[in-house]
Design an enzyme around this catalytic site. Structure first.
Site, PDB file in Angstrom:
ATOM      1  N   ASN A   1      38.895  50.895  43.543  1.00 15.13           N
ATOM      2  CA  ASN A   1      38.867  52.235  44.158  1.00 15.13           C
ATOM      3  C   ASN A   1      39.840  53.216  43.520  1.00 15.13           C
ATOM      4  OD1 ASN A   1      41.206  51.152  45.031  1.00 15.13           O
ATOM      5  ND2 ASN A   1      40.865  51.460  47.224  1.00 15.13           N
TER       6      ASN A   1
ATOM      7  N   ASP B   1      43.084  53.278  42.888  1.00 14.05           N
ATOM      8  CA  ASP B   1      44.433  53.587  43.382  1.00 14.05           C
ATOM      9  C   ASP B   1      45.530  52.874  42.587  1.00 14.05           C
ATOM     10  OD1 ASP B   1      44.112  51.006  44.239  1.00 14.05           O
ATOM     11  OD2 ASP B   1      44.480  51.401  46.368  1.00 14.05           O
TER      12      ASP B   1
ATOM     13  N   ASP C   1      40.981  46.678  40.058  1.00  8.42           N
ATOM     14  CA  ASP C   1      41.045  47.766  41.042  1.00  8.42           C
ATOM     15  C   ASP C   1      39.652  48.389  41.143  1.00  8.42           C
ATOM     16  OD1 ASP C   1      41.603  50.051  42.490  1.00  8.42           O
ATOM     17  OD2 ASP C   1      42.696  51.048  40.857  1.00  8.42           O
TER      18      ASP C   1
ATOM     19  N   ASP D   1      42.032  44.902  44.210  1.00  7.34           N
ATOM     20  CA  ASP D   1      41.545  44.727  45.580  1.00  7.34           C
ATOM     21  C   ASP D   1      40.426  43.692  45.638  1.00  7.34           C
ATOM     22  OD1 ASP D   1      39.297  46.224  44.634  1.00  7.34           O
ATOM     23  OD2 ASP D   1      40.467  48.043  44.953  1.00  7.34           O
TER      24      ASP D   1
ATOM     25  N   ASP E   1      52.365  27.574  50.651  1.00  6.63           N
ATOM     26  CA  ASP E   1      53.555  28.143  50.030  1.00  6.63           C
ATOM     27  C   ASP E   1      54.829  27.437  50.508  1.00  6.63           C
ATOM     28  OD1 ASP E   1      54.555  30.636  48.563  1.00  6.63           O
ATOM     29  OD2 ASP E   1      55.676  30.777  50.436  1.00  6.63           O
TER      30      ASP E   1
ATOM     31  N   GLU F   1      52.765  23.797  47.251  1.00  7.20           N
ATOM     32  CA  GLU F   1      53.766  24.310  46.315  1.00  7.20           C
ATOM     33  C   GLU F   1      55.093  23.718  46.733  1.00  7.20           C
ATOM     34  OE1 GLU F   1      56.011  28.305  44.775  1.00  7.20           O
ATOM     35  OE2 GLU F   1      55.868  27.820  46.880  1.00  7.20           O
TER      36      GLU F   1
HETATM   37  C1  GLC Z   1      56.536  31.022  46.761  1.00  7.58           C
HETATM   38  C2  GLC Z   1      55.706  32.091  46.090  1.00  7.58           C
HETATM   39  C3  GLC Z   1      56.617  33.186  45.638  1.00  7.58           C
HETATM   40  C4  GLC Z   1      57.296  33.762  46.848  1.00  7.58           C
HETATM   41  C5  GLC Z   1      58.028  32.686  47.633  1.00  7.58           C
HETATM   42  C6  GLC Z   1      58.412  33.167  48.988  1.00  7.58           C
HETATM   43  O1  GLC Z   1      57.402  30.399  45.892  1.00  7.58           O
HETATM   44  O2  GLC Z   1      54.991  31.524  45.036  1.00  7.58           O
HETATM   45  O3  GLC Z   1      55.928  34.190  44.940  1.00  7.58           O
HETATM   46  O4  GLC Z   1      58.218  34.752  46.460  1.00  7.58           O
HETATM   47  O5  GLC Z   1      57.196  31.556  47.857  1.00  7.58           O
HETATM   48  O6  GLC Z   1      57.277  33.293  49.792  1.00  7.58           O
END
Ligand code: GLC
Length: 581
Positions: A61, A63, A59, A67, A238, A300
């Protein structure tokens, strides 16, 4: 690799990529530019990739939330560690229901994390240190606050209605079918205004995009161009296996038992891994290949078998370069035979794609807890690090794993931030535990933030387990990581050599050679995956390695420098990395 075998494989894969009956064939959207020539030896084959959860890294700043400028301020640390590229989880504008994986604008930066100028500065500072930036690309779903979805839900006749998956229910209060969300309960949510249901594989606030709609594809490909033009070195994609759903809405098969959310277990047969995914992956690969610098695609997708994983490379190696290997990540016990078997499967993968290994990430319990036995956890963390960093695979680390950071789950339901941890409490407490702030030093909030309260609490273990303390301890997990990473970078056999399993019958010690390219010594790796001391003997002549002694490059715990291959004693969970002389 036997030619006939590879050909049969390719034919099989080609059959598997045919679209299912009833699926509409989308129009292909070809990238406009001509492909630039990808290198024969691209950077990502040798890179150490480091995942940063921006909310929790640094972080700048005060908060209580990490970031972009915080990341920039820590680039020297990453450089010193030996990292070549960082994958940053989403920092785009988002209501943060799924902490960034619910994106309301794909081509901007969330003000919580900074500005576009901060991002540009991060890219340029990283470049000075030879560190590349990999963006998170979330194609399966947007936020329900994304303007595309707001339009789509505004009326049945809206021009963007078909950008998402809208269907009629089976009757009052009855969703279109039995599909379940990964995060619990029905994958369909009723929209009272337009009296239809929308589909979401994940949270209710994450409606799935309709990838059969060519306009969606175009818009999402423009997102890739936007970030490549800004200097991104590639994308971690993703949940890509979930891009398509059966257009005929068949019910998923029900399995025995219930999940942590109290729903019947189901097999996601009609919403995961549909063959059309590969059409999209090919289009995306074509697009990124038009950019110079060998941009990388990392997928992924938790593929259940090596055969499924291999499909991600594409029949002509024209899809993803680095599919994440969840099978290796999720062995979840130290078993030499199990790892040997999986490493063999990877080695004999018929498309000869580059493997991609990891053990920790923002969705799973950290390695220290998952592989630790409660007694030797620090030693085991070194062993897992050695495995991650000494095979042929491109390794991916998760921030803090180099310290042996542990998972610290919330103790009260009311403290849980990850919604799934509230739905699943107490069986599934969510993913907050592996997302706690990075532990930099012994100061307030472990040096992560000067705020009175951080978004997730800093674990008590931070007092000993932090960068400063470990940097000063020659035997720390941090110094072990640094050492193995530097060996991986500097030794030709570790960098470019082949993988050869040796002592295949040993039930406790996983041993392999990284076989030298021309003129350099081979490297021998021996990992005692048991809590007992073990003696190992190596006869390597049959593998074309003539030396009979091992010159130790790195051992944990330390041993004498030169050992005879006739007899090497390894302590509990010991690691040995040596050149063979
Ligand atoms: C992937 C991400 C996970 C997220 C999911 C939905 O598995 O790694 O963190 O919740 O997709 O986007």
């Amino acid at each position: 690799m036997n030619c006939l075998r590879s050909r049969l494989w390719l034919m099989l894969l080609a059959c598997l990529t045919v679209a299912p009956l009833g699926a509409q064939q989308p129009s292909q959207i070809a990238p406009v530019q001509q492909a630039s020539q990808p290198s024969a030896n691209p950077w990502w084959k040798h890179a150490v990739i480091y995942e940063i959860y921006p909310r929790s890294f640094q972080d700048s700043n005060g908060d209580g939330i990490g970031d972009i400028n915080g990341i920039t301020s820590r680039l020297d640390y990453l450089k010193d560690l030996g990292v070549d590229a960082i994958w940053i989880t989403p920092m785009y504008p988002s209501p943060q229901v799924d902490f960034g994986y619910d994106i309301s604008d794909y081509t901007a930066i969330d003000s919580q994390y900074g500005t576009m100028e901060d991002f540009d500065q991060l890219v340029s500072e990283a470049k000075k240190r030879n560190i590349r930036i990999i963006m998170d690309y979330v194609p399966n779903h947007t936020s329900d606050q994304n303007k595309w979805f707001l339009e789509s839900r505004s009326s049945r006749t809206n021009q963007k209605r078909d950008w998402y998956i809208w269907r009629d229910g089976k009757g009052p209060g009855k969703p279109p079918n039995n599909w379940e969300s990964w995060f619990g309960h029905s994958a369909w949510t009723f929209d009272a205004k337009t009296r239809q249901w929308y589909y979401h594989y994940f949270y209710v606030q994450q409606p799935d995009l309709n990838w059969r709609n060519p306009e969606v594809r175009k818009a999402m490909y423009d997102v890739l161009r936007f970030w490549l033009d800004r200097g991104a070195a590639g994308f971690r994609m993703d949940a890509v296996s979930r891009l398509f759903e059966d257009p005929n809405l068949h019910d998923d098969p029900i399995l025995p038992g219930k999940n942590a959310y109290g729903d019947p277990n189901i097999k996601h047969k009609y919403t995961d891994d549909l063959p059309e995914v590969h059409d999209v992956l090919r289009e995306i690969r074509k697009l990124v290949d038009t950019y110079p610098g060998d941009p990388v695609l990392i997928s992924e997708a938790d593929e259940p078998t090596i055969q499924d994983l291999v499909k991600m490379y594409g029949v002509n190696n024209d899809e993803v370069q680095l599919p994440m290997d969840f099978k290796i990540a999720d062995v979840n016990k130290l078993s030499a035979p199990e790892f040997r078997k999986l490493l063999d499967e990877v080695e004999f993968n018929p498309l000869d794609g580059q493997p991609y290994f990891f053990f920790s990430n923002h969705d799973q319990v950290r390695t220290w807890d998952r592989y630790g036995d409660g007694v030797h956890n620090d030693q085991i963390a070194k062993l897992v690090a050695a495995l991650l960093l000494t095979t042929r695979a491109t390794p991916q680390m998760y921030y803090g794993e180099e310290l042996g950071m542990r998972t610290t789950v919330p103790t009260r339901k009311e403290d849980v931030k990850d919604p799934v941890g509230r739905t699943g409490w107490p069986k599934d407490k969510g993913r907050d535990g592996e997302r706690t702030p990075m532990q930099w030093d012994g100061a307030q909030n472990a040096g992560f933030s000067t705020a009175a309260k951080t978004w997730l609490p800093v674990p008590p273990s931070a007092a000993q387990c932090n960068v400063v303390t470990e940097a000063n301890d020659p035997d720390s997990i941090l110094n072990f990581y640094k050492h193995v990473i530097s060996l991986r970078r500097d030794l030709p056999a570790l960098r470019d050599g082949g993988y050869v399993a040796v002592n295949r019958d040993d039930p406790n010690v996983l041993s392999y050679l990284r076989k030298r390219p021309e003129g350099t010594d081979s490297v021998l790796v021996a990992l005692n995956m048991s809590a007992e001391p073990r003696t190992v003997r190596f006869k390597l002549k049959g593998f074309g390695v003539l030396g009979t002694s091992a010159h130790v490059l790195l051992a944990a715990p330390q041993v004498s420098l030169d050992l005879s291959l006739d007899e090497i004693k390894l302590g509990p969970f010991a690691v040995l990395i040596a050149t063979v002389k």
